[in-house]
Scaffold this motif. Structure first.
Motif, PDB file in Angstrom:
ATOM      1  N   VAL A   1      22.620   9.340 -28.219  1.00  0.00           N
ATOM      2  CA  VAL A   1      23.294   8.278 -29.021  1.00  0.00           C
ATOM      3  C   VAL A   1      23.172   6.997 -28.548  1.00  0.00           C
ATOM      4  N   TRP A   2      22.186   6.105 -28.854  1.00  0.00           N
ATOM      5  CA  TRP A   2      22.351   4.776 -28.227  1.00  0.00           C
ATOM      6  C   TRP A   2      22.473   3.564 -29.349  1.00  0.00           C
ATOM      7  N   ILE A   3      23.405   2.830 -28.700  1.00  0.00           N
ATOM      8  CA  ILE A   3      24.030   1.858 -29.772  1.00  0.00           C
ATOM      9  C   ILE A   3      24.319   2.374 -31.184  1.00  0.00           C
TER      10      ILE A   3
ATOM     11  N   PRO B   1      19.655  19.488 -15.622  1.00  0.00           N
ATOM     12  CA  PRO B   1      19.753  17.998 -15.788  1.00  0.00           C
ATOM     13  C   PRO B   1      20.154  17.421 -14.535  1.00  0.00           C
ATOM     14  N   PRO B   2      19.672  16.015 -14.483  1.00  0.00           N
ATOM     15  CA  PRO B   2      19.891  15.163 -13.161  1.00  0.00           C
ATOM     16  C   PRO B   2      21.360  14.926 -12.961  1.00  0.00           C
ATOM     17  N   GLY B   3      21.649  14.404 -11.790  1.00  0.00           N
ATOM     18  CA  GLY B   3      23.024  14.122 -11.432  1.00  0.00           C
ATOM     19  C   GLY B   3      23.575  12.837 -10.677  1.00  0.00           C
ATOM     20  N   HIS B   4      22.547  11.837 -10.436  1.00  0.00           N
ATOM     21  CA  HIS B   4      22.988  11.004  -9.766  1.00  0.00           C
ATOM     22  C   HIS B   4      24.079   9.853 -10.242  1.00  0.00           C
ATOM     23  N   HIS B   5      24.340   9.774 -11.554  1.00  0.00           N
ATOM     24  CA  HIS B   5      25.089   8.894 -12.026  1.00  0.00           C
ATOM     25  C   HIS B   5      26.578   9.476 -12.271  1.00  0.00           C
ATOM     26  N   VAL B   6      26.710  10.597 -11.698  1.00  0.00           N
ATOM     27  CA  VAL B   6      28.165  11.103 -11.884  1.00  0.00           C
ATOM     28  C   VAL B   6      29.103  11.061 -10.864  1.00  0.00           C
TER      29      VAL B   6
ATOM     30  N   GLY C   1      27.779  10.986 -17.013  1.00  0.00           N
ATOM     31  CA  GLY C   1      26.979  10.048 -18.107  1.00  0.00           C
ATOM     32  C   GLY C   1      25.602   9.937 -17.498  1.00  0.00           C
ATOM     33  N   GLY C   2      24.815   9.188 -18.229  1.00  0.00           N
ATOM     34  CA  GLY C   2      23.327   8.668 -17.767  1.00  0.00           C
ATOM     35  C   GLY C   2      22.507   9.856 -17.725  1.00  0.00           C
ATOM     36  N   SER C   3      22.671  10.881 -18.804  1.00  0.00           N
ATOM     37  CA  SER C   3      21.894  12.096 -18.864  1.00  0.00           C
ATOM     38  C   SER C   3      22.278  13.006 -17.742  1.00  0.00           C
TER      39      SER C   3
ATOM     40  N   ILE D   1      16.071   6.928  -4.639  1.00  0.00           N
ATOM     41  CA  ILE D   1      14.946   6.285  -4.930  1.00  0.00           C
ATOM     42  C   ILE D   1      14.668   6.075  -6.516  1.00  0.00           C
ATOM     43  N   ASP D   2      15.604   6.771  -7.258  1.00  0.00           N
ATOM     44  CA  ASP D   2      15.358   6.814  -8.995  1.00  0.00           C
ATOM     45  C   ASP D   2      15.479   5.376  -9.142  1.00  0.00           C
ATOM     46  N   ALA D   3      14.731   5.077 -10.257  1.00  0.00           N
ATOM     47  CA  ALA D   3      14.711   3.629 -10.831  1.00  0.00           C
ATOM     48  C   ALA D   3      16.095   2.851 -11.078  1.00  0.00           C
ATOM     49  N   HIS D   4      17.149   4.001 -11.323  1.00  0.00           N
ATOM     50  CA  HIS D   4      18.416   3.429 -11.937  1.00  0.00           C
ATOM     51  C   HIS D   4      19.439   3.656 -10.646  1.00  0.00           C
ATOM     52  N   HIS D   5      20.434   2.804 -10.408  1.00  0.00           N
ATOM     53  CA  HIS D   5      21.468   2.891  -9.288  1.00  0.00           C
ATOM     54  C   HIS D   5      22.170   4.135  -9.089  1.00  0.00           C
TER      55      HIS D   5
ATOM     56  N   VAL E   1      11.611   9.605 -10.318  1.00  0.00           N
ATOM     57  CA  VAL E   1      10.234   8.900 -10.280  1.00  0.00           C
ATOM     58  C   VAL E   1      10.043   8.136 -11.652  1.00  0.00           C
ATOM     59  N   ASP E   2      11.341   7.616 -11.946  1.00  0.00           N
ATOM     60  CA  ASP E   2      11.189   6.897 -13.274  1.00  0.00           C
ATOM     61  C   ASP E   2      11.025   5.447 -12.994  1.00  0.00           C
ATOM     62  N   ALA E   3      10.691   5.021 -11.521  1.00  0.00           N
ATOM     63  CA  ALA E   3      10.383   3.335 -11.208  1.00  0.00           C
ATOM     64  C   ALA E   3       8.818   3.567 -11.455  1.00  0.00           C
TER      65      ALA E   3
ATOM     66  N   PRO F   1       9.011   5.286 -19.482  1.00  0.00           N
ATOM     67  CA  PRO F   1       9.719   4.455 -20.519  1.00  0.00           C
ATOM     68  C   PRO F   1      11.141   3.957 -20.214  1.00  0.00           C
ATOM     69  N   GLU F   2      11.750   4.400 -19.376  1.00  0.00           N
ATOM     70  CA  GLU F   2      13.207   4.194 -18.852  1.00  0.00           C
ATOM     71  C   GLU F   2      13.357   2.978 -17.910  1.00  0.00           C
ATOM     72  N   SER F   3      12.142   2.651 -17.396  1.00  0.00           N
ATOM     73  CA  SER F   3      12.537   1.453 -16.458  1.00  0.00           C
ATOM     74  C   SER F   3      11.181   0.668 -16.270  1.00  0.00           C
TER      75      SER F   3
ATOM     76  N   GLY G   1      12.815  10.659 -14.171  1.00  0.00           N
ATOM     77  CA  GLY G   1      11.336  10.576 -14.450  1.00  0.00           C
ATOM     78  C   GLY G   1      11.121  11.210 -15.724  1.00  0.00           C
ATOM     79  N   TYR G   2      10.414  10.547 -16.729  1.00  0.00           N
ATOM     80  CA  TYR G   2      10.566  10.904 -18.097  1.00  0.00           C
ATOM     81  C   TYR G   2       9.026  10.598 -18.619  1.00  0.00           C
ATOM     82  N   ASP G   3       8.057  10.293 -18.088  1.00  0.00           N
ATOM     83  CA  ASP G   3       6.904  10.253 -18.581  1.00  0.00           C
ATOM     84  C   ASP G   3       6.203  11.699 -18.350  1.00  0.00           C
TER      85      ASP G   3
HETATM   86  C1  SP5 Z   1      18.979  10.420 -14.460  1.00  0.00           C
HETATM   87  C2  SP5 Z   1      18.568   8.929 -15.069  1.00  0.00           C
HETATM   88  O1  SP5 Z   1      17.399   8.413 -14.660  1.00  0.00           O
HETATM   89  N1  SP5 Z   1      19.363   8.855 -15.886  1.00  0.00           N
HETATM   90  C3  SP5 Z   1      19.080   7.292 -16.364  1.00  0.00           C
HETATM   91  C4  SP5 Z   1      19.681   7.177 -17.788  1.00  0.00           C
HETATM   92  C5  SP5 Z   1      19.385   5.780 -18.410  1.00  0.00           C
HETATM   93  N2  SP5 Z   1      19.466   5.727 -19.665  1.00  0.00           N
HETATM   94  C6  SP5 Z   1      19.647   4.580 -20.354  1.00  0.00           C
HETATM   95  C7  SP5 Z   1      19.269   4.426 -21.738  1.00  0.00           C
HETATM   96  C8  SP5 Z   1      19.169   3.115 -22.133  1.00  0.00           C
HETATM   97  C9  SP5 Z   1      18.633   3.094 -23.591  1.00  0.00           C
HETATM   98  N3  SP5 Z   1      17.327   3.641 -23.491  1.00  0.00           N
HETATM   99  C10 SP5 Z   1      16.718   3.266 -24.761  1.00  0.00           C
HETATM  100  C11 SP5 Z   1      15.473   3.693 -24.872  1.00  0.00           C
HETATM  101  C12 SP5 Z   1      14.963   3.219 -26.436  1.00  0.00           C
HETATM  102  N4  SP5 Z   1      13.343   3.383 -26.494  1.00  0.00           N
END
Ligand code: SP5
Ligand code: ZN
Length: 354
Positions: free
Chosen positions: A22-24, A167-172, A178-180, A206-210, A293-295, A300-302, A332-334
């Motif tokens: 669920v996003w926004i 599932p990944p873990g680095h946001h916990v 959260g953050g999947s 080195i994930d694209a997210h902090h 590897v989502d950098a 699609p996520e970074s 890493g999502y592609d």
């Molecule tokens: C483990 C990891 O890489 N977690 C990062 C999760 C970031 N999710 C943020 C999603 C923000 C909204 N994305 C909407 C995409 C719509 N196309």
């Protein structure tokens, strides 16, 4: 030459089906899907990697970095949700929060765990994008066990071992998910190494997210250095509230956290240079690499634009540190490029450690 890094696997990591997120307020497909782990494993196996089955570990390793209440919530959330009847009425077949103990809401009193099943989730979850379904707990547990099994391999003498899991873990954090992500697999592995006699551990994310989870868990610790390179949260990217360069730790951990936020659009040159800068102050007897590897340019996520060559170069830099290294899969999502990006990073580490 076959990939010389053992890869740790469990079929149970496939049991978590987010079923969208669920996003926004809007249900969207979500991309932390079981196929991610499968495509990575298949590429690594085709490259000749040796597969090691995940071994079960006790809860102590989880409880060394997480609140017992979070672990207990994750273990029981699905059963409580179904007992409350929510899959039928109102028709929600995932555990999802709707109210949160915002600090400015509960300022006058300590937040307490809500009695209502519908409200409990918000005590532990910090976003609406990390659903829990029927198989989620088994997969969460398998992912932590995979990271611990990779740590066992390294403690047993392997130079590098890779946990191919989700599932990944680095946001916990210690108490919130959260953050999947549900449990912080990399932090669990790092603490496990500490508890088995490794004096100083470095977590390099080195994930694209902090990597906000390890930052928070080890914030006041001098024995675990945490470092993260990521797209600048202040430029509008998850996790939005954390990941700035000013965040350097406190107390005994002062100076033991390093964040390198990068501008959206940063490609190989800027990113690999940032990885090199990130590694400069790392003084550790063993490393845990949070390998997202989502950098990647295709992801699609970074908005970072790193290529396979960039991940290989980062891998070489990590391998050249010459430390025993546990690698844990993060984002890493592609699906089309995910496997080859992970392979490039691992091959780089393998070469860099020769
Ligand atoms: C483990 C990891 O890489 N977690 C990062 C999760 C970031 N999710 C943020 C999603 C923000 C909204 N994305 C909407 C995409 C719509 N196309
Ligand atoms: Zn990520």
């Amino acid at each position: 030459m076959p990939l010389g890094i053992p890869i740790v696997w469990s079929d149970r990591c496939l049991l978590h089906e987010p079923g969208g997120e669920v996003w926004i307020g809007v249900p969207i497909p979500g991309d932390e899907v079981p196929a991610r782990a499968v495509v990575i494993r298949d590429v690594l196996v085709a490259a000749g990697a040796h597969v090691v089955e995940t071994q079960a570990h006790g809860d102590e390793a989880l409880l060394a970095v997480h609140d017992a209440a979070l672990v207990d919530f994750l273990r029981t959330a699905w059963d409580r949700w179904t007992a409350a009847g929510f899959p039928d009425d109102p028709g929600q077949n995932r555990v999802v929060p709707y109210i949160f103990p915002h600090p400015a809401l509960v300022e006058a009193s300590a937040a307490t765990i809500p009695a209502a099943t519908s409200a409990r989730t918000g005590f532990y979850a910090f976003d609406t994008m990390t659903p829990i379904g029927a198989g989620t707990w088994e997969a969460i547990r398998a992912a932590a066990d995979a990271a611990l099994t990779a740590a066992d391999l390294v403690l047993g003498g392997a130079r590098i071992a890779y946990a191919c899991t989700r599932p990944p873990g680095h946001h916990v954090t210690r108490g919130a998910y959260g953050g999947s992500c549900y449990l912080n697999n990399a932090a669990i592995a790092a603490q496990y190494l500490r508890d088995r006699g490794v004096p100083r551990v470095g977590i390099v994310d080195i994930d694209a997210h902090h990597g906000n989870g390890a930052q928070s868990i080890f914030w006041e610790r001098a024995d675990v250095f945490t470092a993260s390179v990521h797209v600048d949260p202040a430029a509008g990217w998850f996790p939005h509230f954390l990941g700035l360069a000013e965040e350097t730790g406190s107390g005994e951990g002062t100076g033991m956290n390093l964040n390198l936020p990068l501008a959206p659009g940063t490609g190989d040159d800027g990113w690999v240079e940032a990885v090199e800068t990130l590694l400069t102050p790392v003084q550790a007897d063993a490393l845990v690499v949070a390998l997202g590897v989502d950098a990647a340019e295709e992801d699609p996520e970074s908005p970072l634009r790193v290529s396979a060559a960039g991940f290989r170069a980062a891998g070489r830099l990590l391998g050249a540190l010459g430390r025993p290294t546990v690698v844990v899969q993060e984002g890493g999502y592609d699906l089309a490029t995910l496997g080859s990006l992970v392979l490039a990073a691992l091959e780089g580490m393998d070469e860099g450690s020769d």
